[in-house]
Design an enzyme around this catalytic site. Structure first.
Site, PDB file in Angstrom:
ATOM      1  N   ASP A 251      71.330 110.432  13.006  1.00 55.64           N
ATOM      2  CA  ASP A 251      70.236 110.658  13.715  1.00 55.64           C
ATOM      3  C   ASP A 251      68.947 110.117  13.476  1.00 55.64           C
ATOM      4  O   ASP A 251      68.579 110.430  12.192  1.00 55.64           O
ATOM      5  CB  ASP A 251      70.185 112.402  13.659  1.00 55.64           C
ATOM      6  CG  ASP A 251      69.303 112.874  15.022  1.00 55.64           C
ATOM      7  OD1 ASP A 251      69.118 112.367  16.070  1.00 55.64           O
ATOM      8  OD2 ASP A 251      68.623 113.964  14.690  1.00 55.64           O
TER       9      ASP A 251
ATOM     10  N   HIS B  20      56.513 113.216  17.675  1.00 51.56           N
ATOM     11  CA  HIS B  20      57.041 114.320  17.337  1.00 51.56           C
ATOM     12  C   HIS B  20      57.211 114.014  15.564  1.00 51.56           C
ATOM     13  O   HIS B  20      57.041 115.304  14.857  1.00 51.56           O
ATOM     14  CB  HIS B  20      58.802 114.321  17.364  1.00 51.56           C
ATOM     15  CG  HIS B  20      59.642 114.956  16.766  1.00 51.56           C
ATOM     16  ND1 HIS B  20      59.650 116.579  17.021  1.00 51.56           N
ATOM     17  CD2 HIS B  20      60.448 114.859  15.680  1.00 51.56           C
ATOM     18  CE1 HIS B  20      60.525 117.184  16.078  1.00 51.56           C
ATOM     19  NE2 HIS B  20      60.954 116.136  15.458  1.00 51.56           N
TER      20      HIS B  20
ATOM     21  N   GLU C 216      66.328 120.210  19.747  1.00 50.66           N
ATOM     22  CA  GLU C 216      65.809 119.164  19.978  1.00 50.66           C
ATOM     23  C   GLU C 216      66.223 118.281  20.947  1.00 50.66           C
ATOM     24  O   GLU C 216      67.332 118.014  21.219  1.00 50.66           O
ATOM     25  CB  GLU C 216      65.841 118.527  18.556  1.00 50.66           C
ATOM     26  CG  GLU C 216      65.288 119.002  17.464  1.00 50.66           C
ATOM     27  CD  GLU C 216      65.062 118.046  16.057  1.00 50.66           C
ATOM     28  OE1 GLU C 216      65.932 117.210  15.977  1.00 50.66           O
ATOM     29  OE2 GLU C 216      64.076 118.408  15.464  1.00 50.66           O
TER      30      GLU C 216
ATOM     31  N   GLU D 145      66.838 115.073  22.632  1.00 52.79           N
ATOM     32  CA  GLU D 145      67.174 113.697  22.260  1.00 52.79           C
ATOM     33  C   GLU D 145      68.165 113.089  23.363  1.00 52.79           C
ATOM     34  O   GLU D 145      68.725 113.730  24.199  1.00 52.79           O
ATOM     35  CB  GLU D 145      67.798 113.704  20.972  1.00 52.79           C
ATOM     36  CG  GLU D 145      67.086 114.355  19.905  1.00 52.79           C
ATOM     37  CD  GLU D 145      67.718 114.228  18.464  1.00 52.79           C
ATOM     38  OE1 GLU D 145      68.377 113.192  18.371  1.00 52.79           O
ATOM     39  OE2 GLU D 145      67.249 114.960  17.536  1.00 52.79           O
TER      40      GLU D 145
ATOM     41  N   ASP E 147      69.970 118.470  19.388  1.00 54.65           N
ATOM     42  CA  ASP E 147      70.220 118.440  17.982  1.00 54.65           C
ATOM     43  C   ASP E 147      69.568 119.841  17.457  1.00 54.65           C
ATOM     44  O   ASP E 147      68.261 119.861  16.736  1.00 54.65           O
ATOM     45  CB  ASP E 147      69.483 117.288  17.201  1.00 54.65           C
ATOM     46  CG  ASP E 147      69.596 117.528  15.760  1.00 54.65           C
ATOM     47  OD1 ASP E 147      70.490 117.847  15.161  1.00 54.65           O
ATOM     48  OD2 ASP E 147      68.682 116.894  15.162  1.00 54.65           O
TER      49      ASP E 147
ATOM     50  N   ARG F 287      64.880 125.622  11.525  1.00 55.18           N
ATOM     51  CA  ARG F 287      63.557 125.227  10.726  1.00 55.18           C
ATOM     52  C   ARG F 287      63.218 125.634   9.475  1.00 55.18           C
ATOM     53  O   ARG F 287      62.662 125.245   8.763  1.00 55.18           O
ATOM     54  CB  ARG F 287      62.375 125.484  11.796  1.00 55.18           C
ATOM     55  CG  ARG F 287      62.533 124.802  13.187  1.00 55.18           C
ATOM     56  CD  ARG F 287      62.444 123.301  12.927  1.00 55.18           C
ATOM     57  NE  ARG F 287      62.567 122.776  14.334  1.00 55.18           N
ATOM     58  CZ  ARG F 287      62.794 121.668  14.563  1.00 55.18           C
ATOM     59  NH1 ARG F 287      63.242 120.718  13.667  1.00 55.18           N
ATOM     60  NH2 ARG F 287      62.982 120.837  15.740  1.00 55.18           N
TER      61      ARG F 287
ATOM     62  N   GLN G 225      65.633 124.399   7.196  1.00 56.70           N
ATOM     63  CA  GLN G 225      65.134 122.871   6.949  1.00 56.70           C
ATOM     64  C   GLN G 225      64.024 122.922   5.884  1.00 56.70           C
ATOM     65  O   GLN G 225      63.972 121.876   5.119  1.00 56.70           O
ATOM     66  CB  GLN G 225      64.728 122.501   8.440  1.00 56.70           C
ATOM     67  CG  GLN G 225      64.293 120.779   8.297  1.00 56.70           C
ATOM     68  CD  GLN G 225      63.916 120.275   9.693  1.00 56.70           C
ATOM     69  OE1 GLN G 225      64.069 121.205  10.613  1.00 56.70           O
ATOM     70  NE2 GLN G 225      63.515 119.067   9.860  1.00 56.70           N
TER      71      GLN G 225
ATOM     72  N   LYS H 128      70.752 121.337  10.094  1.00 57.73           N
ATOM     73  CA  LYS H 128      71.062 120.338  11.390  1.00 57.73           C
ATOM     74  C   LYS H 128      72.405 120.065  11.704  1.00 57.73           C
ATOM     75  O   LYS H 128      72.809 119.984  12.853  1.00 57.73           O
ATOM     76  CB  LYS H 128      70.573 118.961  11.171  1.00 57.73           C
ATOM     77  CG  LYS H 128      69.338 118.855  10.775  1.00 57.73           C
ATOM     78  CD  LYS H 128      68.398 118.866  12.142  1.00 57.73           C
ATOM     79  CE  LYS H 128      66.877 118.607  12.048  1.00 57.73           C
ATOM     80  NZ  LYS H 128      66.149 118.253  13.095  1.00 57.73           N
TER      81      LYS H 128
ATOM     82  N   THR I 204      75.776 120.241  17.558  1.00 59.09           N
ATOM     83  CA  THR I 204      74.874 119.347  18.073  1.00 59.09           C
ATOM     84  C   THR I 204      75.760 119.443  19.629  1.00 59.09           C
ATOM     85  O   THR I 204      76.796 119.272  19.646  1.00 59.09           O
ATOM     86  CB  THR I 204      75.154 117.950  17.512  1.00 59.09           C
ATOM     87  OG1 THR I 204      74.625 118.133  16.036  1.00 59.09           O
ATOM     88  CG2 THR I 204      74.231 116.886  18.092  1.00 59.09           C
TER      89      THR I 204
ATOM     90  N   GLU J 287      56.916 122.429  17.864  1.00 61.49           N
ATOM     91  CA  GLU J 287      55.821 121.810  18.341  1.00 61.49           C
ATOM     92  C   GLU J 287      55.161 122.563  19.237  1.00 61.49           C
ATOM     93  O   GLU J 287      53.938 122.664  19.502  1.00 61.49           O
ATOM     94  CB  GLU J 287      56.196 120.379  18.931  1.00 61.49           C
ATOM     95  CG  GLU J 287      56.586 119.478  17.853  1.00 61.49           C
ATOM     96  CD  GLU J 287      57.099 118.181  18.486  1.00 61.49           C
ATOM     97  OE1 GLU J 287      56.375 117.332  18.791  1.00 61.49           O
ATOM     98  OE2 GLU J 287      58.282 117.807  18.505  1.00 61.49           O
TER      99      GLU J 287
END
Ligand code: CA
Length: 444
Positions: free
Chosen positions: A141, A148, A213, A215, A247, A251, A254, A267, A271, A387
């Site tokens: 990834d 971002h 996420e 992607e 993904d 958080r 993480q 993560k 997926t 975000e």
């Protein structure tokens, strides 16, 4: 870079009438690949190509004799495309992929002699289920959206949002292929260690800050031998196609685990990829220049060439939709959270391939490269909740009257993507859907 040819002609029409419906993701100019079977059946998985609201069963198409007069390259590629995984097709050359696309395009056009033989090989998409379309040996990834990276960096490191290497190195990490699932995937909210605000010791429990996420995934075509880098000018010959990719990210896990080696258990619990792989050739009309602001460092020579400057980027329109348990129960459907484009990415697909292999690392057919969260330049173009809600501080008001900072159990996230350009037929990626289930608490 695949050239524009007769298969991209926007005037082409298919004898499959639904391919011409406005807004259809799968007109004759698209022809993406997937692996499918009839839903709930024990049929073997096999390759299919989307046309309108149908799947052309490639095993049945091969057996029908409709392609007996096609070129040898097209017939051999078709046999590989009909297999239960697309790795053998991906391992072929762009010339073989192109020969297959041309043969499929001609056979599915209005007036094609193949219609009578191929019509019985169509299966309605509403009646099929999909699997991950390739054996993904390795999943990497990347982190290609500077918007971002800056937004996230500001939350994790206010003093230094963007690390000094960002504008020089396509940043990435090695992920896990074992938990990649196809659209429709449902997974349990992960558990793990987190450090509560103000605490000095971590706690163990269910993730409280679960995120998605937005992607794209890039499937590698032919690989490279260990020790033999893929030059930038050859990189796109090693790229088979593109899918949507979510993904999922924990958080809070993480934030506690990511230093110094990057994301790990935050993560790799799930997926999700879309079933349909849109080939690089289908994307040819939507290529746009790769641009780098003049005040930024220009790419080192191994990541730069004239072709990339001319048309290295791809303009894919992207959306994130959220379907809550409440909106589902009320029949209200999904609510759009984000709209952006892949064209804003800081690094191109070819640059990712060239960089990944420059040290001699071997890529293999079916390997998957995630682009990283594709946030655009404005706040409404953010590709993740962290975000959109500024780290969970500003809840997002939803049209159904509820609000979100992070995902709740029962939430389904749907990614959509499509391409449009003057003089080209609109093509789409279908959807990539995944649902959050409650955490599974360990016994005792
Ligand atoms: Ca990511």
């Amino acid at each position: 870079m695949p050239p524009i040819n007769e298969t991209h002609d926007p005037a082409l029409r298919s004898w499959v009438g639904s391919a011409q419906e406005p807004g259809c993701d799968f007109p004759l100019q698209n022809l993406p690949h997937a692996v499918f079977r009839r839903a709930g059946s024990s049929e073997p998985w096999r390759g299919g190509v989307a046309i309108g609201d149908q799947v052309l069963d490639l095993a049945a198409a091969l057996a029908s004799g409709a392609f007996d007069a096609a070129s040898a390259a097209a017939r051999e590629a078709l046999a590989d495309a009909a297999l239960p995984a697309l790795n053998a097709l991906m391992a072929r050359s762009p010339e073989d992929w192109s020969a297959l696309r041309l043969a499929l395009s001609r056979a599915l056009r209005e007036g094609a002699a193949a219609q009578a033989r191929l019509a019985p090989a169509l299966v309605p998409q509403a009646q099929v289920e999909y699997t991950v379309p390739a054996h993904i040996g390795d999943y990497t990834d990347f982190y290609t959206s500077v918007h971002h990276a800056t937004n996230i960096g500001r939350l994790f490191r206010p003093d230094q949002p963007l690390m000094p290497n960002y504008k020089w190195v396509p940043i990435g990490y090695h992920g896990r292929a074992s938990t990649i699932g196809v659209s429709g995937q449902a997974f349990a909210r992960p558990q793990g260690q987190t450090l509560p605000a103000g605490a000095t010791q971590p706690v163990f429990g269910a993730c409280q800050r679960l995120d998605y996420e937005l992607e794209l995934g890039l499937y590698i075509g032919a690989g490279n031998a260990p020790g033999e880098p893929i030059p930038i000018g050859q990189a796109e010959r090693h790229l088979f196609g593109v899918c949507l990719l979510n993904d999922w990210s924990a958080r809070d896990i993480q934030a506690w685990e990511y230093q110094p080696l990057g994301p790990f258990l935050s993560k790799n619990f799930a997926t999700t990829v879309s079933p349909w792989v849109v080939t690089l050739e289908a994307l040819a009309p939507f290529r746009v220049p790769f641009v780098r602001p003049v005040e930024d460092p220009q790419p080192l020579p191994y990541l730069d060439d004239a072709q990339q400057r001319r048309a290295g980027a791809i303009d894919v329109q992207l959306e994130v939709w959220l379907e809550t348990e409440a909106s589902r129960a009320a029949g209200g459907g999904a609510m759009r959270l984000t709209r952006t484009s892949y064209r804003h990415a800081y690094w191109t697909p070819a640059q990712l391939v060239a960089h990944h292999s420059v040290n001699g690392c071997a890529l293999q057919p079916g390997d998957l490269l995630g682009t990283g969260t594709l946030s655009g330049p404005t706040p409404g173009e953010a590709g993740a909740l962290i975000e959109l809600t500024r780290g969970g501080r500003e809840p997002l008001a939803l049209p159904d009257g509820s609000s979100r900072t992070f995902l709740r159990d029962g939430d389904a996230v749907i990614l959509r993507g499509w391409c449009e350009a003057p003089g080209a037929a609109r093509i789409g990626f279908g959807e990539c859907r995944g649902t959050v289930l409650p955490a599974r608490h360990p016994a005792g």
